[in-house]
Scaffold this motif. Sequence first.
Motif, PDB file in Angstrom:
ATOM      1  N   ILE A   1       0.846  -1.200   0.000  1.00  0.00           N
ATOM      2  CA  ILE A   1       0.000   0.000   0.000  1.00  0.00           C
ATOM      3  C   ILE A   1       0.882   1.252   0.000  1.00  0.00           C
ATOM      4  CG2 ILE A   1      -1.659   1.328   1.366  1.00  0.00           C
ATOM      5  CD1 ILE A   1      -2.788  -1.404   2.310  1.00  0.00           C
ATOM      6  N   GLU A   2       1.949   1.244   0.802  1.00  0.00           N
ATOM      7  CA  GLU A   2       2.859   2.397   0.841  1.00  0.00           C
ATOM      8  C   GLU A   2       3.456   2.697  -0.530  1.00  0.00           C
ATOM      9  OE1 GLU A   2       4.642   2.025   5.411  1.00  0.00           O
ATOM     10  OE2 GLU A   2       5.862   1.482   3.686  1.00  0.00           O
ATOM     11  N   LEU A   3       3.793   1.643  -1.266  1.00  0.00           N
ATOM     12  CA  LEU A   3       4.442   1.811  -2.561  1.00  0.00           C
ATOM     13  C   LEU A   3       3.446   1.975  -3.709  1.00  0.00           C
ATOM     14  CD1 LEU A   3       7.253  -0.899  -2.222  1.00  0.00           C
ATOM     15  CD2 LEU A   3       7.530   1.584  -2.075  1.00  0.00           C
ATOM     16  N   GLY A   4       2.171   1.806  -3.408  1.00  0.00           N
ATOM     17  CA  GLY A   4       1.167   1.871  -4.458  1.00  0.00           C
ATOM     18  C   GLY A   4       1.239   0.677  -5.400  1.00  0.00           C
ATOM     19  N   SER A   5       1.635  -0.477  -4.870  1.00  0.00           N
ATOM     20  CA  SER A   5       1.793  -1.680  -5.703  1.00  0.00           C
ATOM     21  C   SER A   5       0.429  -2.208  -6.135  1.00  0.00           C
ATOM     22  CB  SER A   5       2.534  -2.777  -4.935  1.00  0.00           C
ATOM     23  OG  SER A   5       3.743  -2.288  -4.405  1.00  0.00           O
ATOM     24  N   ALA A   6       0.335  -2.578  -7.408  1.00  0.00           N
ATOM     25  CA  ALA A   6      -0.889  -3.202  -7.911  1.00  0.00           C
ATOM     26  C   ALA A   6      -0.824  -4.713  -7.795  1.00  0.00           C
ATOM     27  CB  ALA A   6      -1.117  -2.808  -9.368  1.00  0.00           C
TER      28      ALA A   6
END
Length: 227
Positions: free
Chosen positions: A165-170
């Motif tokens: 979530i912190e990295l915006g990972s899909a």
Amino acid sequence: MDAPSPDYIGHRSRLRERLISGGGDTLLDHELIEYLLMLAVPRRDTKALAKRLLAEFGGMAELLAADAGSIARVKDAGDGVVAAIKIAQAVALRVLQAEASAQPVLANWQALIDYLTARLAHQTIESVRVLHLNTRNILIRDEEMSRGSIDESAVYVREVIRRAIELGSAALILVHNHPSGDPAPSRADIDITRNVIEAGKRMGIAVHDHLIIGRGGHASLRSMGLI
């Protein structure tokens, strides 16, 4: 410190000429390591040390993957030698990682496997890594999560998802190595993967695969139908 003898200078010059004129394929493994060490300790004959290092670790891949402490325990391998070997490994990994990141990983699978094999196959301690992908399945971050056996104490499912979530990972790909060399998944490998998949679903984060890397090859839990 005594200057190198004329014979030694001549040997070094011949190695350099072969490397420049014919490329790395013209040198044997111990000659490649020997030349690398010449740059780190230029006023010492490094042929015997190169052979000793390769014999100690069993080959070039194993030597580059060895930890600094293990290298330093080899006779005559000082800080300069250790640093030379680790910088060679770092450069090789950086090149392979760049190749793996150049395209969506699902369309560039072999480049990803090559990178992970170089990084993990010869490690003597189990390393758990998480590959973070964006919406185009491009690798945006490769992070070590823990070192040691893969179980609930090593892989905190909430931490994996929190970091995504912190990295915006899909999407994610879980990776770890088996120092035994056998990449066959254990029951714990399967259970942890399924737990991360379930947690990811609730946050809209996909888990594409869990790859296990060993000296004997690699295993994909997705390809094996285990997830």
